[in-house]
Design an enzyme around this catalytic site. Structure first.
Site, PDB file in Angstrom:
ATOM      1  N   LEU A  41       0.813  -1.215   0.000  1.00 13.29           N
ATOM      2  CA  LEU A  41       0.000   0.000   0.000  1.00 13.29           C
ATOM      3  C   LEU A  41       0.845   1.263   0.000  1.00 13.29           C
ATOM      4  CD1 LEU A  41      -2.761  -1.078   2.550  1.00 13.29           C
ATOM      5  CD2 LEU A  41      -2.720  -1.347   0.061  1.00 13.29           C
ATOM      6  N   GLY A  44      -1.770   6.431  -2.477  1.00  6.58           N
ATOM      7  CA  GLY A  44      -2.923   6.326  -3.378  1.00  6.58           C
ATOM      8  C   GLY A  44      -3.989   5.430  -2.768  1.00  6.58           C
ATOM      9  N   HIS A  45      -3.571   4.230  -2.333  1.00 13.24           N
ATOM     10  CA  HIS A  45      -4.516   3.324  -1.666  1.00 13.24           C
ATOM     11  C   HIS A  45      -5.100   3.989  -0.412  1.00 13.24           C
ATOM     12  CE1 HIS A  45      -1.544   0.319  -3.465  1.00 13.24           C
ATOM     13  NE2 HIS A  45      -2.677  -0.048  -4.035  1.00 13.24           N
ATOM     14  N   ASP A 158      -6.368   3.819 -12.527  1.00 14.88           N
ATOM     15  CA  ASP A 158      -6.734   2.676 -13.375  1.00 14.88           C
ATOM     16  C   ASP A 158      -8.079   3.014 -14.013  1.00 14.88           C
ATOM     17  OD1 ASP A 158      -4.589   0.536 -12.519  1.00 14.88           O
ATOM     18  OD2 ASP A 158      -5.268   1.498 -10.692  1.00 14.88           O
ATOM     19  N   LEU A 192       1.542   7.407  -8.089  1.00 15.25           N
ATOM     20  CA  LEU A 192       1.977   6.379  -7.148  1.00 15.25           C
ATOM     21  C   LEU A 192       1.494   5.012  -7.651  1.00 15.25           C
ATOM     22  CD1 LEU A 192       1.384   7.843  -3.570  1.00 15.25           C
ATOM     23  CD2 LEU A 192       3.317   8.118  -5.100  1.00 15.25           C
ATOM     24  N   SER A 194       2.323   0.573  -6.777  1.00 15.75           N
ATOM     25  CA  SER A 194       3.120  -0.444  -6.075  1.00 15.75           C
ATOM     26  C   SER A 194       4.302  -0.873  -6.934  1.00 15.75           C
ATOM     27  CB  SER A 194       2.255  -1.659  -5.741  1.00 15.75           C
ATOM     28  OG  SER A 194       1.103  -1.265  -5.035  1.00 15.75           O
TER      29      SER A 194
HETATM   30  P1  AMP Z   1      -3.944  -2.061  -6.783  1.00 16.58           P
HETATM   31  O1  AMP Z   1      -3.460  -2.457  -5.428  1.00 16.58           O
HETATM   32  O2  AMP Z   1      -2.872  -1.555  -7.692  1.00 16.58           O
HETATM   33  O3  AMP Z   1      -4.847  -3.104  -7.406  1.00 16.58           O
HETATM   34  O4  AMP Z   1      -4.875  -0.790  -6.554  1.00 16.58           O
HETATM   35  C1  AMP Z   1      -5.955  -0.832  -5.650  1.00 16.58           C
HETATM   36  C2  AMP Z   1      -6.788   0.414  -5.819  1.00 16.58           C
HETATM   37  O5  AMP Z   1      -5.991   1.567  -5.566  1.00 16.58           O
HETATM   38  C3  AMP Z   1      -7.325   0.576  -7.246  1.00 16.58           C
HETATM   39  O6  AMP Z   1      -8.656   1.074  -7.188  1.00 16.58           O
HETATM   40  C4  AMP Z   1      -6.389   1.581  -7.848  1.00 16.58           C
HETATM   41  O7  AMP Z   1      -6.967   2.334  -8.893  1.00 16.58           O
HETATM   42  C5  AMP Z   1      -6.109   2.468  -6.648  1.00 16.58           C
HETATM   43  N1  AMP Z   1      -4.862   3.205  -6.835  1.00 16.58           N
HETATM   44  C6  AMP Z   1      -3.653   2.711  -7.221  1.00 16.58           C
HETATM   45  N2  AMP Z   1      -2.755   3.705  -7.359  1.00 16.58           N
HETATM   46  C7  AMP Z   1      -3.407   4.854  -7.055  1.00 16.58           C
HETATM   47  C8  AMP Z   1      -3.028   6.235  -7.021  1.00 16.58           C
HETATM   48  N3  AMP Z   1      -1.784   6.625  -7.309  1.00 16.58           N
HETATM   49  N4  AMP Z   1      -3.954   7.156  -6.679  1.00 16.58           N
HETATM   50  C9  AMP Z   1      -5.227   6.751  -6.378  1.00 16.58           C
HETATM   51  N5  AMP Z   1      -5.649   5.487  -6.385  1.00 16.58           N
HETATM   52  C10 AMP Z   1      -4.757   4.537  -6.730  1.00 16.58           C
END
Ligand code: AMP
Length: 288
Positions: A41, A44-45, A158, A192, A194
């Protein structure tokens, strides 16, 4: 573990624990927010989780590196996993429950049902990651059924994923409100992700040029440039950074995700580019 709201934060790995939690919360009349993630995390998360804590009585965060959304040769094995650090960050901002299942808990060995959204999944990332969005929509649908949230929070980073999930929820009448949140960025503009931790110092220094190129395209779009011209401007600027290998650059209609070609107006400019072995995506919205 006690979270910032003074409640105990729990970490569970079984669906039935989530169902029990849900039943208890509902008995007390509590609303439930869900933030689906793959862990590792970052801010963003956490921005999604913070918003959820403002709007919901109970906040569930799922942490699951979903194998079915990774294609052959993608980074499933090396995807960063750090449940301890994730739990500490979530506890500090007031999450109530972490659901961190193993793949075997999520998928029966003979599972043979897939949720597949057509149309919207064909272009952009869908063109280059066959099966990816089926993996996403199937797991998100399952998470909605397990957690039964009132609201679910997703990032605009995304953009296609958010559009696809909204469509799934509408088409299947899933009783959840989907909330999209703006992309959180580093000071230099890099979204941001991961996956940013894969970047070498040299790659990290070049990475913000993706957003910079999208901003140049957006400026032209705001001046009335058509989609194809906007794409050309972004491509030209990206080509000046030799570390980038663009996969796609598309100016699309924000709702249908159809390419705009010779049309101007409201658009999302979305791009995916490799920098070394790391695939970065980003987008920018141009209002009409
Ligand atoms: P992930 O762990 O990459 O599957 O992302 C989980 C959630 O966090 C998804 O809804 C992503 O769109 C959101 N997310 C990832 N990166 C960001 C970011 N930089 N800003 C806002 N939300 C994000």
């Amino acid at each position: 573990m006690y979270n910032a709201r003074g409640d105990e934060m729990r970490i569970v790995s079984e669906k039935r624990d989530v169902r029990d939690y849900h039943a208890q919360a509902r008995r007390g009349g509590a609303s439930i927010g869900l933030v689906p993630t793959m862990g590792a995390l970052h801010e963003g998360h956490l921005s999604l989780v913070r918003r959820a804590t403002q709007e919901c009585d109970r906040v569930v965060v799922s942490i699951f590196v979903n194998p079915t959304q990774f294609g052959p040769g993608e980074d499933l094995e090396k995807y960063p996993r750090d449940l301890e650090a994730d739990a500490a960050a979530l506890e500090a901002i007031g999450a109530d429950l972490i659901f961190a299942p193993a793949p075997a808990e999520m998928y029966a060995p003979d599972a043979c049902t897939t949720v597949s959204v057509g149309g919207l999944t064909e272009g952009l990332c869908g063109q280059f990651r066959p099966g990816h969005f089926d993996g996403v929509t199937t797991v998100v649908c399952k998470l909605f059924n397990i957690v039964q949230p009132d609201r679910a929070y997703f990032g605009e980073k995304d953009y296609q994923q958010l559009a696809v999930i909204r469509r799934m929820v509408r088409d299947l009448d899933i009783p959840v409100e989907v909330i999209g949140m703006p992309t959180v960025r580093e000071a230099d503009g890099l979204a941001l992700s991961s996956r940013n931790r894969y970047l070498s110092p040299q790659e990290r220094a070049a990475a913000p040029k993706l957003q910079a190129a999208l901003q140049s395209g957006a400026a032209a779009g705001r001046e009335g440039a058509a989609g194809a011209e906007v794409e050309r401007i972004v491509a030209e600027q990206l080509a000046q950074e030799p570390l980038f290998r663009p996969q796609y650059i598309r100016a699309v209609d924000p709702g249908s995700l159809e390419p705009l070609e010779d049309r101007s107006g409201p658009m999302v400019i979305a791009a995916a580019a490799y920098i070394g072995n790391t695939r970065l995506i980003d987008n920018i919205r141009v209002e009409g």
